[in-house]
Design a protein around this motif. Structure first.
Motif, PDB file in Angstrom:
ATOM      1  N   LYS A  20       0.859  -1.184   0.000  1.00 59.37           N
ATOM      2  CA  LYS A  20       0.000   0.000   0.000  1.00 59.37           C
ATOM      3  C   LYS A  20       0.896   1.234   0.000  1.00 59.37           C
ATOM      4  CE  LYS A  20      -3.429   1.989   3.141  1.00 59.37           C
ATOM      5  NZ  LYS A  20      -4.203   1.724   4.351  1.00 59.37           N
ATOM      6  N   PHE A  21       0.538   2.240  -0.784  1.00 57.60           N
ATOM      7  CA  PHE A  21       1.265   3.493  -0.723  1.00 57.60           C
ATOM      8  C   PHE A  21       0.323   4.652  -1.007  1.00 57.60           C
ATOM      9  CE2 PHE A  21       1.710   2.316  -5.171  1.00 57.60           C
ATOM     10  CZ  PHE A  21       1.563   3.510  -5.854  1.00 57.60           C
ATOM     11  N   THR A  22       0.716   5.824  -0.532  1.00 58.61           N
ATOM     12  CA  THR A  22      -0.095   7.026  -0.704  1.00 58.61           C
ATOM     13  C   THR A  22       0.769   8.120  -1.329  1.00 58.61           C
ATOM     14  OG1 THR A  22      -1.407   6.467   1.245  1.00 58.61           O
ATOM     15  CG2 THR A  22      -1.505   8.744   0.503  1.00 58.61           C
ATOM     16  N   ILE A  23       0.204   8.782  -2.320  1.00 56.15           N
ATOM     17  CA  ILE A  23       0.875   9.906  -2.973  1.00 56.15           C
ATOM     18  C   ILE A  23      -0.109  11.067  -3.063  1.00 56.15           C
ATOM     19  CG2 ILE A  23       2.502   8.522  -4.320  1.00 56.15           C
ATOM     20  CD1 ILE A  23       0.627   8.770  -6.716  1.00 56.15           C
ATOM     21  N   THR A  24       0.387  12.243  -3.370  1.00 61.37           N
ATOM     22  CA  THR A  24      -0.473  13.392  -3.596  1.00 61.37           C
ATOM     23  C   THR A  24      -0.640  13.582  -5.101  1.00 61.37           C
ATOM     24  OG1 THR A  24       0.296  14.440  -1.565  1.00 61.37           O
ATOM     25  CG2 THR A  24      -0.756  15.864  -3.192  1.00 61.37           C
ATOM     26  N   VAL A  25      -1.874  13.722  -5.528  1.00 62.58           N
ATOM     27  CA  VAL A  25      -2.189  13.872  -6.951  1.00 62.58           C
ATOM     28  C   VAL A  25      -2.883  15.213  -7.149  1.00 62.58           C
ATOM     29  CG1 VAL A  25      -3.535  12.931  -8.861  1.00 62.58           C
ATOM     30  CG2 VAL A  25      -2.482  11.386  -7.222  1.00 62.58           C
ATOM     31  N   SER A  26      -2.487  15.895  -8.219  1.00 56.32           N
ATOM     32  CA  SER A  26      -3.152  17.151  -8.576  1.00 56.32           C
ATOM     33  C   SER A  26      -3.734  17.003  -9.968  1.00 56.32           C
ATOM     34  CB  SER A  26      -2.161  18.314  -8.559  1.00 56.32           C
ATOM     35  OG  SER A  26      -1.665  18.513  -7.265  1.00 56.32           O
ATOM     36  N   GLY A  53      -4.985  13.268  -1.619  1.00 54.41           N
ATOM     37  CA  GLY A  53      -4.152  12.105  -1.324  1.00 54.41           C
ATOM     38  C   GLY A  53      -4.728  10.918  -2.065  1.00 54.41           C
ATOM     39  N   LEU A  54      -3.866  10.116  -2.648  1.00 50.40           N
ATOM     40  CA  LEU A  54      -4.296   8.937  -3.392  1.00 50.40           C
ATOM     41  C   LEU A  54      -3.607   7.729  -2.780  1.00 50.40           C
ATOM     42  CD1 LEU A  54      -5.559   7.493  -5.884  1.00 50.40           C
ATOM     43  CD2 LEU A  54      -3.449   8.046  -7.085  1.00 50.40           C
ATOM     44  N   THR A  55      -4.387   6.805  -2.260  1.00 51.84           N
ATOM     45  CA  THR A  55      -3.847   5.583  -1.671  1.00 51.84           C
ATOM     46  C   THR A  55      -4.121   4.432  -2.609  1.00 51.84           C
ATOM     47  OG1 THR A  55      -4.211   6.397   0.574  1.00 51.84           O
ATOM     48  CG2 THR A  55      -3.951   4.021   0.314  1.00 51.84           C
ATOM     49  N   ILE A  56      -3.070   3.720  -2.964  1.00 55.07           N
ATOM     50  CA  ILE A  56      -3.221   2.532  -3.802  1.00 55.07           C
ATOM     51  C   ILE A  56      -2.860   1.329  -2.952  1.00 55.07           C
ATOM     52  CG2 ILE A  56      -2.472   1.335  -5.891  1.00 55.07           C
ATOM     53  CD1 ILE A  56      -2.059   4.056  -7.171  1.00 55.07           C
ATOM     54  N   ASP A  57      -3.789   0.394  -2.862  1.00 51.80           N
ATOM     55  CA  ASP A  57      -3.673  -0.780  -2.004  1.00 51.80           C
ATOM     56  C   ASP A  57      -3.676  -2.021  -2.884  1.00 51.80           C
ATOM     57  OD1 ASP A  57      -3.999  -2.823  -0.182  1.00 51.80           O
ATOM     58  OD2 ASP A  57      -5.469  -1.752   1.027  1.00 51.80           O
ATOM     59  N   PHE A  58      -2.593  -2.805  -2.824  1.00 52.25           N
ATOM     60  CA  PHE A  58      -2.445  -3.981  -3.670  1.00 52.25           C
ATOM     61  C   PHE A  58      -2.829  -5.289  -2.970  1.00 52.25           C
ATOM     62  CE2 PHE A  58       0.752  -0.940  -5.205  1.00 52.25           C
ATOM     63  CZ  PHE A  58       0.364  -0.845  -6.522  1.00 52.25           C
ATOM     64  N   LYS A  59      -3.386  -5.231  -1.774  1.00 50.92           N
ATOM     65  CA  LYS A  59      -3.660  -6.442  -1.001  1.00 50.92           C
ATOM     66  C   LYS A  59      -4.700  -7.354  -1.647  1.00 50.92           C
ATOM     67  CE  LYS A  59      -2.527  -4.144   3.251  1.00 50.92           C
ATOM     68  NZ  LYS A  59      -3.145  -3.310   4.238  1.00 50.92           N
ATOM     69  N   GLY A  60      -5.620  -6.803  -2.357  1.00 55.76           N
ATOM     70  CA  GLY A  60      -6.646  -7.589  -3.024  1.00 55.76           C
ATOM     71  C   GLY A  60      -6.847  -6.988  -4.392  1.00 55.76           C
ATOM     72  N   MET A  61      -8.063  -6.634  -4.680  1.00 55.63           N
ATOM     73  CA  MET A  61      -8.327  -5.897  -5.913  1.00 55.63           C
ATOM     74  C   MET A  61      -7.707  -4.513  -5.767  1.00 55.63           C
ATOM     75  SD  MET A  61     -12.294  -6.907  -6.735  1.00 55.63           S
ATOM     76  CE  MET A  61     -12.428  -5.551  -7.855  1.00 55.63           C
ATOM     77  N   GLU A 105      -9.984  13.413  -0.548  1.00 52.78           N
ATOM     78  CA  GLU A 105     -10.764  14.644  -0.693  1.00 52.78           C
ATOM     79  C   GLU A 105     -12.223  14.282  -0.970  1.00 52.78           C
ATOM     80  OE1 GLU A 105     -12.068  18.135  -0.530  1.00 52.78           O
ATOM     81  OE2 GLU A 105      -9.900  17.975  -0.359  1.00 52.78           O
ATOM     82  N   PRO A 106     -13.102  14.489   0.013  1.00 48.91           N
ATOM     83  CA  PRO A 106     -14.496  14.060  -0.162  1.00 48.91           C
ATOM     84  C   PRO A 106     -15.355  15.003  -1.017  1.00 48.91           C
ATOM     85  CG  PRO A 106     -14.216  15.048   1.997  1.00 48.91           C
ATOM     86  CD  PRO A 106     -12.850  15.028   1.339  1.00 48.91           C
ATOM     87  N   ASN A 107     -14.944  16.245  -1.172  1.00 48.35           N
ATOM     88  CA  ASN A 107     -15.782  17.233  -1.858  1.00 48.35           C
ATOM     89  C   ASN A 107     -15.371  17.443  -3.317  1.00 48.35           C
ATOM     90  OD1 ASN A 107     -17.144  17.715   0.584  1.00 48.35           O
ATOM     91  ND2 ASN A 107     -15.553  19.137   1.226  1.00 48.35           N
TER      92      ASN A 107
END
Length: 137
Positions: free
Chosen positions: A19-25, A37-45, A52-54
Motif C-alpha cells: 500500500k502506498f499514498t501519494i499526492t495527486v493534482s 491524497g491517493l492511496t493505492i492498495d495492492f492487497k486484493g483488488m 478529498e471528499p468534496n
C-alpha cells in the motif's frame, strides 16, 4: 516514488509494499481543480481511495480513467521493468540508506560478490570493505 530513499531502502531490503499514498493534482486549462491524497492498495483488488471528499463526480471519473490507462500502459510496456530497474539502481547509493544496518547489508553483499569473483584478493577486499563499514555515521 523511486526518488524517495525510504522506498529504495524497502525495495533493497525485500520488503513487500502492499500500500502506498501519494499526492495527486488535477489541472484543467492550466488551473488546479483538485489536490488529493491517493492511496493505492495492492492487497486484493486494486483500490484507489481519494482523501478529498468534496470532489465532483466527473473529475473523479476522469482521474480514475487516466490512472487506469496509465497503469495498463505501464503493465503492457516491455521497457517498464528495465526503466524501473535502472531507476532503482541509480538510487541505490550511500545517501539513499537511512540506517547503518541497510548500508552495511548492501556493502556486505558487494564484498561477498567481489570475493567470489576474485578469490585470490579476499584479504585485500575484506580490508577495504571493513574500513568503509566503520566510516558510516
Amino acid at each position: 516514488m523511486f526518488a524517495d530513499p525510504d522506498v529504495i531502502e524497502r525495495i533493497f531490503n525485500g520488503d513487500k509494499i502492499s500500500k502506498f499514498t501519494i499526492t495527486v493534482s488535477k489541472y484543467q486549462n492550466k488551473v488546479e481543480v483538485l489536490t488529493t491524497g491517493l492511496t493505492i492498495d495492492f492487497k486484493g483488488m486494486l483500490k484507489i481511495v481519494f482523501s478529498e471528499p468534496n470532489v465532483k463526480g466527473y473529475i473523479l471519473k476522469e482521474i480514475c480513467q487516466e490512472l487506469y490507462y496509465t497503469i495498463v500502459n505501464l503493465l503492457e510496456d516491455k521497457q517498464t521493468i528495465e526503466i524501473g530497474s535502472e531507476i532503482v539502481n541509480n538510487q541505490l547509493s550511500r545517501d539513499a540508506f537511512q540506517s547503518k544496518k541497510s548500508f552495511t547489508q548492501y556493502v556486505t553483499t558487494i564484498e561477498e560478490n567481489l570475493i567470489k569473483r576474485i578469490p585470490d584478493k579476499e584479504e585485500e577486499i575484506r580490508d577495504y570493505f571493513g574500513g568503509i563499514k566503520l566510516d558510516i555515521k
